[in-house]
Enzyme design. Structure first.
Site, PDB file in Angstrom:
ATOM      1  N   PHE A 127       2.683  -2.940   6.376  1.00  0.00           N
ATOM      2  CA  PHE A 127       3.391  -2.032   7.293  1.00  0.00           C
ATOM      3  C   PHE A 127       3.893  -0.749   6.628  1.00  0.00           C
ATOM      4  CE2 PHE A 127       3.814  -6.229   9.291  1.00  0.00           C
ATOM      5  CZ  PHE A 127       3.240  -5.961  10.534  1.00  0.00           C
ATOM      6  N   ASP A 140      -3.960  -6.783   7.748  1.00  0.00           N
ATOM      7  CA  ASP A 140      -4.697  -6.204   6.632  1.00  0.00           C
ATOM      8  C   ASP A 140      -4.214  -4.767   6.440  1.00  0.00           C
ATOM      9  OD1 ASP A 140      -5.927  -5.115   8.910  1.00  0.00           O
ATOM     10  OD2 ASP A 140      -7.927  -5.108   8.020  1.00  0.00           O
ATOM     11  N   HIS A 199       3.394  -8.694  17.971  1.00  0.00           N
ATOM     12  CA  HIS A 199       3.204  -7.660  16.944  1.00  0.00           C
ATOM     13  C   HIS A 199       3.903  -6.364  17.362  1.00  0.00           C
ATOM     14  CE1 HIS A 199       1.024  -4.888  14.258  1.00  0.00           C
ATOM     15  NE2 HIS A 199       0.755  -5.952  13.527  1.00  0.00           N
ATOM     16  N   TYR A 223      -3.631  -0.687   6.238  1.00  0.00           N
ATOM     17  CA  TYR A 223      -4.011   0.474   7.039  1.00  0.00           C
ATOM     18  C   TYR A 223      -5.357   0.990   6.526  1.00  0.00           C
ATOM     19  CZ  TYR A 223       0.913   0.699   8.567  1.00  0.00           C
ATOM     20  OH  TYR A 223       2.156   0.432   9.086  1.00  0.00           O
TER      21      TYR A 223
END
Length: 225
Positions: free
Chosen positions: A78, A65, A187, A67
């Site tokens: 990202f 989701d 991740h 930031y």
């Protein structure tokens, strides 16, 4: 609040926009934006779809989701806007890029140049409350992003799906791997990057797949502009 997509994604996602789930999501978002600080701002919710039209998608990098701190989220997974400190996960992505494809460091975290080349920088959930990660989980975004992936399955050309972390890997069930390629790893966050993200070489592998399928590789190097 008006939420819309201005390109070819509109027709592909129209069944979702007409669904009861999306109507409930839309009403929920109107209340959330009125009462709380929500990221990204409402005009950039669909930025990933706007910058990467359906027909041009060659690669999907799936995040969780947006930031949830001020000035960071702008609708691309990202990515952060220029002038904002590069978040730890993106710092690690840059480290892997350097090791994998000789990426030269840049001073910003804006990944728009990737999106414009056909990299769909998509989150599973497209909005979030300030300071509350995953706060809009389970409100209907997952139905829309699942449907987007299912539509991409229909592409005639090979699409590379890059799935980092458990939340992204849950989407693997939606991907036809007889037609498309899936690359997975832990991740890139500081908590898990050393468990297999570093050294996974997703960027060079992606370009090898694209070249093998007759497509133009991604220029991963970002400019300082």
């Amino acid at each position: 609040m008006s939420i819309f997509i201005e390109n070819s994604w509109q027709e592909h996602l129209e069944p979702v926009f007409q669904s009861e789930t999306y109507k409930n999501l839309h009403n929920f978002l109107k209340q959330e934006y009125a009462q709380w600080t929500i990221y990204p701002d409402m005009w950039h919710i669909y930025e990933a779809f706007r910058l990467t039209p359906f027909e041009k998608v060659k690669v999907v990098i799936l995040g969780q989701d947006p930031y949830h701190e001020p000035h960071q989220a702008h609708g691309l997974s990202f990515s952060v806007q220029k002038g904002v400190a590069i978040p730890p996960s993106l710092v690690n992505i840059y480290k892997e890029l350097a090791d994998d494809v000789g990426f030269h460091p840049v001073s910003h975290g804006d990944l728009t140049e990737w999106a414009e080349q056909g990299v769909l920088l998509l989150n599973s959930v497209l909005t979030v409350r300030k300071g509350q990660a995953y706060s809009h989980r389970g409100r209907g975004w997952e139905e829309l992003t699942d449907f987007a992936i299912q539509e991409l399955n229909k592409q005639d050309h090979r699409v590379v799906f890059i799935l980092w972390g458990g939340a992204a890997r849950q989407k693997r069930r939606l991907i036809d791997e007889s037609k498309h390629a899936v690359l997975t790893s832990p991740h890139p966050s500081p908590l898990s990057a050393y468990r297999g993200f570093f050294g996974s070489k997703p960027f060079s592998k992606t370009n090898q797949i694209l070249i093998a399928s007759g497509q133009t590789p991604i220029q991963w190097q970002l400019s300082e502009k």
